[in-house]
Motif scaffolding. Structure first.
Motif, PDB file in Angstrom:
ATOM      1  N   ASP A   8     -23.335   3.506   9.641  1.00 24.57           N
ATOM      2  CA  ASP A   8     -22.674   2.230   9.368  1.00 24.57           C
ATOM      3  C   ASP A   8     -22.690   1.932   7.877  1.00 24.57           C
ATOM      4  O   ASP A   8     -21.663   1.566   7.285  1.00 24.57           O
ATOM      5  CB  ASP A   8     -23.373   1.124  10.167  1.00 24.57           C
ATOM      6  CG  ASP A   8     -22.686  -0.221  10.062  1.00 24.57           C
ATOM      7  OD1 ASP A   8     -21.437  -0.267  10.150  1.00 24.57           O
ATOM      8  OD2 ASP A   8     -23.398  -1.230   9.911  1.00 24.57           O
ATOM      9  N   GLU A   9     -23.838   2.082   7.235  1.00 24.57           N
ATOM     10  CA  GLU A   9     -23.964   1.801   5.802  1.00 24.57           C
ATOM     11  C   GLU A   9     -23.095   2.734   4.972  1.00 24.57           C
ATOM     12  O   GLU A   9     -22.462   2.301   3.998  1.00 24.57           O
ATOM     13  CB  GLU A   9     -25.427   1.925   5.359  1.00 24.57           C
ATOM     14  CG  GLU A   9     -26.304   0.818   5.885  1.00 24.57           C
ATOM     15  CD  GLU A   9     -27.778   1.058   5.628  1.00 24.57           C
ATOM     16  OE1 GLU A   9     -28.135   2.101   5.020  1.00 24.57           O
ATOM     17  OE2 GLU A   9     -28.592   0.215   6.050  1.00 24.57           O
ATOM     18  N   GLU A  10     -23.062   4.012   5.343  1.00 23.12           N
ATOM     19  CA  GLU A  10     -22.261   4.969   4.580  1.00 23.12           C
ATOM     20  C   GLU A  10     -20.764   4.695   4.734  1.00 23.12           C
ATOM     21  O   GLU A  10     -19.999   4.820   3.779  1.00 23.12           O
ATOM     22  CB  GLU A  10     -22.585   6.405   5.004  1.00 23.12           C
ATOM     23  CG  GLU A  10     -23.948   6.867   4.557  1.00 23.12           C
ATOM     24  CD  GLU A  10     -24.108   6.847   3.042  1.00 23.12           C
ATOM     25  OE1 GLU A  10     -23.314   7.483   2.331  1.00 23.12           O
ATOM     26  OE2 GLU A  10     -25.041   6.159   2.564  1.00 23.12           O
ATOM     27  N   LEU A  11     -20.340   4.317   5.928  1.00 25.62           N
ATOM     28  CA  LEU A  11     -18.926   3.975   6.131  1.00 25.62           C
ATOM     29  C   LEU A  11     -18.580   2.688   5.381  1.00 25.62           C
ATOM     30  O   LEU A  11     -17.488   2.584   4.812  1.00 25.62           O
ATOM     31  CB  LEU A  11     -18.610   3.856   7.624  1.00 25.62           C
ATOM     32  CG  LEU A  11     -18.657   5.168   8.414  1.00 25.62           C
ATOM     33  CD1 LEU A  11     -18.510   4.906   9.902  1.00 25.62           C
ATOM     34  CD2 LEU A  11     -17.601   6.142   7.932  1.00 25.62           C
ATOM     35  N   ASP A  12     -19.489   1.726   5.369  1.00 22.13           N
ATOM     36  CA  ASP A  12     -19.278   0.503   4.581  1.00 22.13           C
ATOM     37  C   ASP A  12     -19.165   0.842   3.096  1.00 22.13           C
ATOM     38  O   ASP A  12     -18.297   0.313   2.398  1.00 22.13           O
ATOM     39  CB  ASP A  12     -20.426  -0.493   4.782  1.00 22.13           C
ATOM     40  CG  ASP A  12     -20.346  -1.237   6.101  1.00 22.13           C
ATOM     41  OD1 ASP A  12     -19.264  -1.245   6.729  1.00 22.13           O
ATOM     42  OD2 ASP A  12     -21.379  -1.820   6.512  1.00 22.13           O
ATOM     43  N   ARG A  13     -20.050   1.706   2.624  1.00 23.83           N
ATOM     44  CA  ARG A  13     -20.053   2.097   1.211  1.00 23.83           C
ATOM     45  C   ARG A  13     -18.718   2.751   0.834  1.00 23.83           C
ATOM     46  O   ARG A  13     -18.228   2.593  -0.277  1.00 23.83           O
ATOM     47  CB  ARG A  13     -21.208   3.054   0.931  1.00 23.83           C
ATOM     48  CG  ARG A  13     -21.470   3.289  -0.521  1.00 23.83           C
ATOM     49  CD  ARG A  13     -22.639   4.230  -0.824  1.00 23.83           C
ATOM     50  NE  ARG A  13     -23.717   4.300   0.109  1.00 23.83           N
ATOM     51  CZ  ARG A  13     -24.780   3.481   0.154  1.00 23.83           C
ATOM     52  NH1 ARG A  13     -24.868   2.490  -0.690  1.00 23.83           N
ATOM     53  NH2 ARG A  13     -25.734   3.648   1.033  1.00 23.83           N
TER      54      ARG A  13
END
Length: 182
Positions: free
Chosen positions: A86-91
């Motif tokens: 989730d964090e990597e896709l948000d980034r």
């Protein structure tokens, strides 16, 4: 070092692998890390299976794609992995959501973002392999690092003790001089 990745995702992968390693040992850590890398690799194959060219050819092409999280769910610390994804896709500024239909979990994203999702998963696959190597090094050398830290602390304690002893000796000398002066 995980900080070389330019973000904290590498560190999170290392921490994830260390928790697995502490709970189940080095062999389980390696097996789990390999399963994680394979899950990223297989997910990339599924993402690549929804090319833009096919979507453009279809008049009523779906705007959203879903990726099964079935390979990730049985892994230890699945919630940590999901949060990392989730964090990597948000980034990467990829619009996405996780959906659970009651039996299975899915990652939902726009079809047009499939190449970007594939790139994020490729990066996570690479980081998982690098993090495994880092975690193995940390597990192999914790005693020597701890011994070094203890040696440094012991030297600091000796120095502090010597300084304290010298300060007490100075106070005693001052007291002796005062007594002689009376």
């Amino acid at each position: 070092m995980p900080s070389d990745y330019g973000d904290d995702s590498g560190e999170k992968l290392v921490d994830w692998m260390l928790r697995i390693g502490q709970d189940a040992g080095g062999a389980a850590m390696s097996a789990s890390a390999e399963r994680l890398a394979n899950a990223f690799r297989n997910a990339r194959g599924q993402v690549a299976g929804t090319p833009d060219a096919v979507a453009e050819e279809l008049e009523d092409a779906p705007q959203w794609a879903k990726l099964s999280m079935a390979e990730f769910e049985p892994l230890p610390e699945y919630e940590s992995i999901r949060q990392l994804i989730d964090e990597e896709l948000d980034r990467a500024s990829i619009e996405h959501a996780f959906h659970n239909d009651g039996e299975r979990g899915f990652l939902v994203f726009k079809v047009e973002d499939a190449p970007d999702v594939d790139e994020v998963f490729a990066d996570l696959e690479r980081k998982a392999s690098e993090a495994l190597d880092e975690a193995k090094e940390r597990i192999a050398q914790p005693k020597s690092r701890d011994a070094e830290r203890l040696a440094v602390k012991a030297e600091q304690a000796k120095a502090a003790s010597a300084a304290s002893k010298a300060a007490r000796e100075q106070v005693r000398q001052v007291e002796r001089l005062e007594q002689k002066a009376r």
